[in-house]
Motif scaffolding. Sequence first.
Motif, short mmCIF file in Angstrom:
data_model
loop_
_atom_site.label_atom_id
_atom_site.label_comp_id
_atom_site.label_asym_id
_atom_site.label_seq_id
_atom_site.Cartn_x
_atom_site.Cartn_y
_atom_site.Cartn_z
N VAL A 1 69.86 65.42 97.59
CA VAL A 1 68.71 64.57 97.96
C VAL A 1 69.22 63.28 98.59
N ALA A 2 70.24 62.67 98.01
CA ALA A 2 70.84 61.48 98.60
C ALA A 2 71.39 61.78 99.98
N LYS B 1 76.52 53.68 95.44
CA LYS B 1 77.97 53.93 95.54
C LYS B 1 78.39 54.14 96.98
N ARG B 2 77.51 54.73 97.79
CA ARG B 2 77.82 54.97 99.20
C ARG B 2 77.62 53.72 100.06
N MET C 1 69.08 50.50 103.44
CA MET C 1 67.94 51.38 103.22
C MET C 1 66.93 50.68 102.32
N HIS C 2 65.66 50.76 102.71
CA HIS C 2 64.58 50.18 101.91
C HIS C 2 63.84 51.30 101.17
N LEU C 3 63.43 51.03 99.95
CA LEU C 3 62.71 52.00 99.14
C LEU C 3 61.46 51.35 98.54
N ILE C 4 60.32 52.00 98.76
CA ILE C 4 59.05 51.53 98.20
C ILE C 4 58.36 52.71 97.53
N VAL D 1 69.50 59.43 91.73
CA VAL D 1 69.75 59.28 93.17
C VAL D 1 70.16 57.87 93.54
N VAL D 2 69.50 56.88 92.97
CA VAL D 2 69.81 55.49 93.32
C VAL D 2 71.29 55.16 93.12
N PRO D 3 71.92 55.52 91.99
CA PRO D 3 73.35 55.19 91.84
C PRO D 3 74.24 55.82 92.92
#
Length: 426
Positions: A367-368, A407-408, A1-4, A401-403
């Motif tokens: 949200v994740a 983890k997933r 997954m990319h996040l910008i 959310v990022v952690p």
Amino acid sequence: MHLIAFLMTGPTSHHHGMWRHPESENSFLDAERWRTLARTLERGKFDAFFFADALAFYNPTIMERGGQMSLLDPVPLIAMMAQATRHIGLGVTLSTSFFTPFGIARSLGSMDVLSGGRIAWNVVTSVSDREAQQFGMASLLPRNERYERADEVVRICMDLWESWSDGALVIDKASGVFIDPQKLMSTSVHGKYVGANGIFPVPPSPQRHPVIMQAGSSPRGRDFAAKWSELVFTLQHSLGDMQVFYEDMKQRVASVGRAREDCCILTSVDPIIGETESIAREKQAFINDLVDPDLGIALASAHTGIDLTRYPKDQPIEDIQVEEGSRGSFDVILQGSKRGGLTLEQAAKHFATSELCPQIVGTAETVADQLQAMFEAKGCDGFILTPTEMPGSFETFTRSVVPILQKRGVFRTEYPGTTLRETIRS
């Protein structure tokens, strides 16, 4: 997954109640605010952040009510934020309707070198005659010609960036050779709209040239993106819309001889996170209620290039027939409004809450869940995250959310290399 992360140098981004939120820090003129934000996003291992840009106050309502505007030039801001970080990508918007290929290539090429290969260029053609008038022009070119000019500008920029062969910069004190002229190509292009003639003076960066990013919605815009873009930014209303756009863009990319994975499709979402589901919903209702309906109509007018103030506020949005302006942007507004049978006023206020990108609301865990579900259902290759408060939205997302995504196993725990192109292709 990319996040910008989506940013603007003004009071708002996609949510036009953002600057009115009691926890928003309206310190967009403070250099340290931007450096701190860059470091926050890098700690969250975001691929990049990028600045959208507005070159004019589109109308008096937007100016008065704190709508989408840019109070600073993002180019020097990006250069400053590059100094505060080491890995995260840095995107900047420059319009092909106003800037020359050499000017774009020299400015972005220099920043790409100095940042170690982390620059992205968000290519836009512009939709407002007000922007054209800032540059002493009476109006923009007709829409189709704007894309013809854009194609020329990007092609010449690529020629300039590719004109240095490996080993051209010698810097050999013993022999006295600084540059090997045999490894430089002169560019001589005289197009219909723009040209360049000479030897480009900026050596290549570690990623050779900036990553190309684009957000066209119309068929012509999608064709342009398929030809040039490595990152495509899109606004879609639902998972079904995302999937249709995703597959359409991947097919267009393949049709011009590129691999489908050469272009990442990133859909915009607006995360609103609470300690519980009910708290998150209360936060959503609170922030959405801060949007001014008149500002919404003014904003939709600016985005589409259509003066929507001439239509009755209570007219159903799907009954409005338009020919001029940005058809792709108007179709995005329709896409999210027909289902609810909204009036112009209702649709415009709804548009101004998140520009119709989904508001992803819930606890950090849910949200994740939602992001992962859209990603794994081939709705996108990742997300453009837009804030509802600054800098709290990004701080909360990065911490909570990022952690969970890491983890997933659906999001990186470390950067794969040093350049943006390495990051987006990993």
